[in-house]
Design a protein around this motif. Structure first.
Motif: not given
Length: 241
Positions: A156-160, A169-170, A174-176
């Protein structure tokens, strides 16, 4: 467990009755009593409310229209109304109970019990999630696209934040998912994840560089903004500045 409550009703007698009922419970804390939903909005958005007793017929905006217009994340709602015809619509909006005026103290007790059970279940789920992190920090479960994904934490790079949803954002996807940053920052391991903006959480191990008010991440050309209120902590925690 303390349940923090607000009353939203334009009629003084109704507010007084609910105040009296609430004071009979040592575990209920009255955060405020308001004449309209808009007046109550700052309290509802502050994160300090667990349960709202909401009237329907009010001058500025009806209780139903308010529920449709403003998503009350993590706040349980009990409708209090003299109009039974709105009950079905209320339950479709996920209210936990519908108190038909005039209602008795015994009927009020049932609503409080429902709220307590719902909050206890939520706390149990969160505790289980924390325990899972304590026993296995390597993966988290993300529900997206009608599937449950086992996502490696290091990927996981970051979560928005995307309003009612969040985007993971991996490295390779990308998973929503239906979730909130507020809930995630309380359950994700703090030694790995850090909130750097009202809309972003980053993986500390995936931060590559700092320039201005932005973070450059590994494995992506996207940058993550740093909120003004988070800037000093980010500089200190990630870069010893």
């Amino acid at each position: 467990m303390t349940i923090r409550c607000v009353i939203i009703d334009d009629e003084f007698p109704a507010r007084s009755l609910l105040k009296d009922y609430i004071t009979k419970f040592p575990h209920l804390e009255l955060v405020g009593a308001f004449k309209s939903p808009l007046e109550a909005l700052p309290a509802l958005q502050s994160g300090s409310v667990d349960l709202a007793f909401l009237d329907i017929q009010m001058p500025e905006i009806s209780g139903m229209d308010f529920l449709k217009s403003f998503h009350l994340k993590n706040i349980l709602v009990v409708i209090t109304s003299a109009y039974p015809e709105y009950a079905l619509e209320g339950y479709e909006l996920d209210v936990i109970d519908y108190l038909l005026k005039p209602f008795s103290f015994e009927r009020f007790v049932q609503s409080v019990q429902k709220a307590g059970e719902r909050l206890q279940a939520r706390t149990t789920d969160n505790n289980l999630l924390v325990q899972n992190f304590q026993h296995e920090q390597e993966y988290i479960i993300v529900k997206a696209n009608h599937k449950s994904y086992r996502v490696k934490v290091s990927d996981i790079l970051f979560i928005e934040s995307l309003r009612e949803y969040v985007a993971y954002h991996c490295i390779d996807q990308k998973l929503v998912s239906l979730d909130s940053l507020k809930k995630l920052i309380e359950t994700l391991p703090s030694e790995v994840f850090m909130r750097v903006h009202k809309s972003y959480i980053v993986n500390r191990l995936q931060v590559k560089a700092l320039y201005g008010n932005q973070l450059q991440m590994h494995h992506t050309s996207k940058v993550v903004p740093i909120g003004q209120s988070y800037r000093d902590e980010v500089r200190k925690s990630l870069f010893n500045l």
